[in-house]
Design a protein around this motif. Structure first.
Motif, PDB file in Angstrom:
ATOM      1  N   GLY A 177     -22.325  31.176 -18.569  1.00 31.03           N
ATOM      2  CA  GLY A 177     -21.714  31.371 -19.876  1.00 31.03           C
ATOM      3  C   GLY A 177     -20.424  30.578 -20.021  1.00 31.03           C
ATOM      4  O   GLY A 177     -20.179  29.614 -19.286  1.00 31.03           O
ATOM      5  N   ARG A 178     -19.579  30.988 -20.988  1.00 26.51           N
ATOM      6  CA  ARG A 178     -18.344  30.260 -21.272  1.00 26.51           C
ATOM      7  C   ARG A 178     -17.222  31.239 -21.552  1.00 26.51           C
ATOM      8  O   ARG A 178     -17.445  32.342 -22.030  1.00 26.51           O
ATOM      9  N   VAL A 179     -16.003  30.816 -21.257  1.00 32.04           N
ATOM     10  CA  VAL A 179     -14.791  31.489 -21.715  1.00 32.04           C
ATOM     11  C   VAL A 179     -14.089  30.501 -22.631  1.00 32.04           C
ATOM     12  O   VAL A 179     -13.782  29.368 -22.227  1.00 32.04           O
ATOM     13  N   THR A 180     -13.854  30.894 -23.871  1.00 32.02           N
ATOM     14  CA  THR A 180     -13.236  29.986 -24.831  1.00 32.02           C
ATOM     15  C   THR A 180     -11.957  30.577 -25.400  1.00 32.02           C
ATOM     16  O   THR A 180     -11.825  31.795 -25.541  1.00 32.02           O
ATOM     17  N   VAL A 181     -11.032  29.711 -25.731  1.00 28.99           N
ATOM     18  CA  VAL A 181      -9.790  30.075 -26.408  1.00 28.99           C
ATOM     19  C   VAL A 181      -9.741  29.287 -27.704  1.00 28.99           C
ATOM     20  O   VAL A 181      -9.702  28.039 -27.674  1.00 28.99           O
ATOM     21  N   ASP A 182      -9.792  29.988 -28.835  1.00 26.80           N
ATOM     22  CA  ASP A 182      -9.873  29.330 -30.148  1.00 26.80           C
ATOM     23  C   ASP A 182     -10.999  28.305 -30.184  1.00 26.80           C
ATOM     24  O   ASP A 182     -10.861  27.208 -30.729  1.00 26.80           O
ATOM     25  N   GLY A 183     -12.120  28.663 -29.540  1.00 27.87           N
ATOM     26  CA  GLY A 183     -13.293  27.808 -29.574  1.00 27.87           C
ATOM     27  C   GLY A 183     -13.351  26.735 -28.512  1.00 27.87           C
ATOM     28  O   GLY A 183     -14.355  26.023 -28.410  1.00 27.87           O
TER      29      GLY A 183
END
Length: 220
Positions: free
Chosen positions: A34-40
């Motif tokens: 998966g992913r961890v995103t900050v403001d996309g």
């Protein structure tokens, strides 16, 4: 996914995965799936130094070096002025105890290995002062008030409202009193998010959350 001006609380039994989850944001651990995103933006696509420059972490057992209090506070922002350092300490309710330390050296007091000459509550207020000084847009509080007595905690909670304003915040807490300002609560169990919502919805729908809340309320 993290967005600006969000205060997200992580609750659950010890060992449920709360700290591990939070540590994915500054990439202390890398995401396996998966992913961890900050403001996309995927955190793995950002330069590590740039990512961590925009994050402040206050942990249950803050790291202090065998140096002066002033030098330890400068770890929050190396180019800070003396006035800025002292204001950050005032914001974290640390200034008065610093000036009152035995020996009368104040900010020039050497704290010992791992801050061994300070109490747990004093070390946490130094860590909070670093966070005030850094003023990063992302703030991770991992049991940040656990070593404070009730009077100190109440004072620091008032200061934290100022620190939290306009930031993306992850609060890991056993004390439910520390998550009053959370806009969202994630309930962890055995390394997974078992439930999510606000206090009212979780209390009505999550047996685990209700159990944790009621147990703490009964002990208060």
């Amino acid at each position: 996914m993290l967005f600006r001006s969000t205060v997200c609380a992580l609750v659950g039994p010890s060992g449920a995965g709360k700290t591990t989850f939070a540590n994915l944001v500054p990439r202390f651990y890398e995401v396996a799936a998966g992913r961890v995103t900050v403001d996309g933006h995927d955190v793995r696509a950002l330069r590590l130094a740039d990512l961590r420059r925009n994050i402040a972490v206050v942990s249950q057992d803050p790291v202090l070096f065998n140096d002066t209090i002033f030098a330890n506070l400068l770890l929050g922002r190396a180019d800070a002025t003396r006035a800025e350092v002292e204001q950050a300490a005032r914001d974290a309710f640390a200034h008065d105890f610093i000036l009152g330390l035995e020996g009368g050296l104040g900010y020039e007091t050497v704290v010992g290995e791992r801050g061994g000459r300070l109490s747990g509550g004093q070390k946490q207020r130094i860590a909070l002062a670093r966070a005030f000084l850094r003023n990063a847009p992302i703030l991770i509080l991992d049991e940040a008030t656990s070593a404070l007595d009730s009077d100190s905690e109440a004072a620091v909670q008032a200061a934290l409202k100022k620190l939290l304003a306009g930031k993306t915040v992850l609060i890991i807490a056993h004390r439910f009193s520390t998550i009053r300002d959370a806009t969202k609560i994630l309930v962890f169990e055995r390394g997974e998010i078992a439930a999510a919502g606000d206090h009212a919805s979780l209390y009505a729908a999550s047996a685990l959350y209700k159990s944790l809340y009621d147990r703490q309320s009964a002990a208060a």
